[in-house]
Design an enzyme around this catalytic site. Structure first.
Site, mmCIF file in Angstrom:
data_model
loop_
_atom_site.group_PDB
_atom_site.id
_atom_site.type_symbol
_atom_site.label_atom_id
_atom_site.label_comp_id
_atom_site.label_asym_id
_atom_site.label_seq_id
_atom_site.Cartn_x
_atom_site.Cartn_y
_atom_site.Cartn_z
ATOM 1 C CG HIS A 1 -2.138 -0.853 1.007
ATOM 2 N ND1 HIS A 1 -2.725 -1.565 2.010
ATOM 3 C CD2 HIS A 1 -2.869 -1.122 -0.094
ATOM 4 C CE1 HIS A 1 -3.764 -2.229 1.545
ATOM 5 N NE2 HIS A 1 -3.863 -1.984 0.268
ATOM 6 C CB CYS B 1 -9.504 0.170 -11.396
ATOM 7 S SG CYS B 1 -10.472 -1.134 -10.622
#
Length: 753
Positions: A360, A673
């Site tokens: 992340h 995406c």
């Protein structure tokens, strides 16, 4: 046997210096196997030879001197074959190499096994004996098991500082690692210390013994006070015998032996953290080597106490640290929270010793346009502290204390990069259309931070993925319906008359809520995404109602269902969405618009049910990150296998092409995406496949728009047809990069223009 193995490996991992660690190892192995000689050779990949590093049985003056080529001798044969070699009469073997300086003429029996970590031979461990015999199966099994555990220890975070001189891939000033986020940066390294964990302390010698002792005594005193407060808080709420652990900790801290031992190591030149590590690790080795289970488990208490003292040592040090004005953040593993903490403190780049390109933190760095390098590996954190550095996020190179020539070269490249960025920004508000008239919508991914910043659109024509879970993650309880309404309305009003695709709560995997923990052995294949919210309709209904209520006056909401693996899940989700819509409609005096609903294609099973799925939902959105992970059976956050994760794998590209074809055949709008959409080569291939929309972090939208506006659809089709015929990801990368260079897009994949 297991106890002996554990004791040997633990002892090796705790030694602060390589020479003594290896020498202790070979002596213990020789004793355990009751043989006459044990030796360790470490591989030097640059010079293509094995270096004799330690031995109990060979001539001492040959240590560090004898080199055996990768293609020479029995040691070289073990490395070449990558398997154990067990020979009764080694000197009669055709690959035996006589090295008079080691004085091994008396030995006949030879057993050698490679030390391998992640397919790379780190070295060879061997045992020898005068008697001409083959070592038995138990002896061979012992050495193989030891080598496997030794490989893990050599490569583990806690021993990187010990063996970095032999295992690191590069010298101390030029480091080549894994590029995470493209870009160039210069600045001074600031090392963010990991959470208090003695395993991650790199033993370091430092002056000012009095200062180190003072720091230690302050840390011990604070730890003692903490334990007293903990005991007081817990008294009356847990059984009295359970409170004894705090008494035991305090007794250990009060014990002169521990404090004296640590101060003795400080007198030997170690800093306070290192001295504490060496003492605690010594106790741990003693406890964990004992057969008695109860006593072994007390090692956990010793480690916990050591980490508590370490926490105060690090806190004390942190308070006296100033951040550089040109900050390069370096950590064992940079996290998203770290990035958020330092983002507004002149952050120029991030360097993460561990972690992967799909963490992340790295994804957030790409979204913010911050260069990132990850997977640095076995370089001690202390090697970065306060040093001036150049970060090349394209090649994954780090230059510590660079030369004047290197600095001048990279300043020129940074100027070229700035010039290219200015050119790219000139098309920010232009249409995304190819030279021959084929258009594709470019949307932005949003929701990586709780507060939505509408100024960061960068020419996006809407939001292709709004991650609703971040707002859930930054709280201590589930948000109320009204709180969600306010958050969603803020986003919807920022894109008037443009689509906003909101994904329903997608937790599980590597995304957890502190107030709703999910503990699983295999979280990516477990309870996550739609599986969680369908099992908890009270959470799902509140969220969907909030979305629909926020959309009453906007009419641009689209709802996206994550982690769909079956049609039954779609049917149940649609039933609940319809229920929520009817509940909101009943409150309104006029007819409100019912939002479109789409399904994420990220579980491979759904690829083969597109015809049925097309009858149920309004659009498809491909989650290429998870789809790639599931198609290749690779956990993208697992450092051991993350190198296998590649969206350019022929199987992944063919699956993506199949999805586009099937979607077109059923008149379904399909978007993608994922990180692939934000790469120039990936965007070109997806355009050629027929994807209607690409969604990416907003920072990359202008450059992808620039690429699309400077290529023809016909050329993109030719590139795709060639890629679909290639049989390896490496071949695809090479071909795509060569095409990007020919098209003048080289500045998007390397430093400079």
């Amino acid at each position: 046997m297991l106890t002996t193995l554990r004791r040997i490996v633990l002892a090796f991992g705790q030694e602060p210096e390589l020479d003594s660690a290896l020498q202790t190892l070979v002596s213990q192995v020789k004793r355990a196997m009751d043989t006459e000689c044990c030796s360790v050779y470490l591989a030097n990949q640059e010079l293509q030879h094995f270096l004799l590093m330690a031995s109990d049985g060979l001539a001492k003056d040959s240590l560090g001197q004898v080199r055996i080529g990768f293609n020479e001798g029995l040691v070289g044969l073990v490395g070449q074959r990558e398997e154990p070699i067990n020979i009764a009469n080694a000197q009669a073997h055709p690959r035996f190499k006589h090295a008079p300086e080691v004085k091994e003429e008396a030995f006949n029996a030879f057993l050698g096994t490679p030390i391998i970590h992640q397919r790379q031979v780190l070295g060879v461990i061997s045992v020898q004996q005068t008697e001409s015999r083959q070592f038995n199966e138990n002896e061979e099994a012992f050495l193989v098991t030891l080598a496997a555990q030794l490989a893990t220890t050599l490569s583990s975070a806690e021993s990187r500082g010990v063996i970095s001189a032999m295992c690191k891939r590069v010298d101390k000033t030029h480091i080549r690692a894994i590029p995470g986020a493209s870009g160039l940066a210069m600045g001074h390294c600031y090392v963010s210390r990991p959470l208090a964990d003695l395993r991650r302390v790199t033993p370091t010698k430092q002056g000012s013994k009095a200062k180190q002792k003072k720091r230690l005594r302050i840390a011990i005193a604070r730890t003692y006070r903490d334990l007293s407060k903990m005991r007081s808080r817990m008294q009356g709420t847990i059984p009295g015998e359970t409170l004894d652990i705090f008494d035991m900790y305090q007794q250990m801290l009060s014990s002169a032996s521990i404090g004296d031992d640590v101060e003795e190591h400080i007198d030997a030149g170690w800093n306070a953290e290192s001295a504490l590590k060496l003492v605690i690790d010594g106790y741990v080795v003693q406890f964990e080597a004992v057969d008695d289970q109860y006593i072994r488990e007390r090692a956990v208490d010793i480690k916990d106490l050591g980490n508590r003292v370490l926490l105060h040592l690090q806190d004390y040090q942190q308070k006296h640290t100033r951040l550089p004005k040109d900050l390069i953040l370096v950590a064992q593993e940079v996290t998203a929270s770290m990035l958020a903490e330092y983002q507004h403190k002149n952050l120029k780049a991030i360097v993460s010793l561990s972690g992967s390109i799909n963490s992340h933190a790295v994804i957030l760095a790409r979204a913010l346009g911050i260069p990132a390098i990850t997977g640095v590996g076995d370089i001690p954190l202390t090697g970065f502290s306060e040093r001036f550095a150049i970060i090349d996020g394209y090649s994954g190179e780090i230059f510590l204390s660079p030369s004047a020539e290197q600095e001048s070269h990279y300043r020129r490249l940074m100027a070229e990069e700035t010039e290219l960025q200015q050119q790219v920004r000139s098309v920010t508000e232009s249409e995304s259309v190819t030279e021959d008239g084929t258009s594709i919508e470019l949307l932005m991914n949003a929701g990586l931070v709780a507060e939505f910043d509408h100024t960061m659109k960068h020419g996006a024509s809407g939001i292709g993925l709004y991650r609703t879970e971040i707002a859930f993650m930054e709280r201590s309880s589930f948000p109320s319906e009204q709180e969600q309404v306010q958050a969603y309305r803020n986003v919807l009003t920022s894109f008037v008359s443009q689509p906003v695709v909101m994904r329903t709560l997608d937790i599980g995997g590597d995304k957890t809520l502190p107030y709703f923990p999910i503990q699983e052995d295999n979280p990516f294949l477990g309870w996550r995404g739609i599986r969680v919210t369908l099992d908890h309709p009270e959470i799902f209904l509140v969220q969907v109602r909030a979305m629909i209520r926020a959309n009453v006056d906007q009419k641009n909401l689209q709802i996206l269902l994550p982690m769909i693996s079956s049609l039954q899940e779609v049917d149940e989700a649609l039933r609940l969405i319809n229920q929520a819509y009817q509940e909101i409609q009943a409150e309104q005096a006029r007819i409100i618009e019912k939002p479109q609903v789409g399904a994420m294609l990220e579980v491979p099973s759904l690829i083969f049910q597109i015809p049925e799925l097309a009858k149920r939902v309004d659009f498809f959105s491909v989650g290429s990150n998870d789809l790639t992970q599931y198609l290749l059976a690779v956990d993208r956050n697992n450092g051991r296998v993350s190198s296998l994760y590649d969206a350019y794998h022929p199987g992944v590209l063919r699956a993506l092409n199949l999805i586009a074809k099937e979607s077109a055949a059923h008149n379904m709008s399909v978007s993608l995406c994922g990180e692939l959409a934000a790469e120039p080569g990936g965007a070109i291939l997806l355009l050629a496949m027929g994807y209607d929309k690409l969604s990416m972090n907003s920072f990359n939208i202008p450059r992808i728009k620039w690429v699309i506006r400077h290529i023809s659809y016909q050329h993109a089709r030719q590139m795709l047809e060639t890629c679909l015929q290639l049989d390896t990801a490496v071949a695809v990368h090479q071909y795509v990069d060569s095409q990007l260079d020919q098209l003048g897009f080289g500045g998007f994949i390397r430093a400079g223009k």
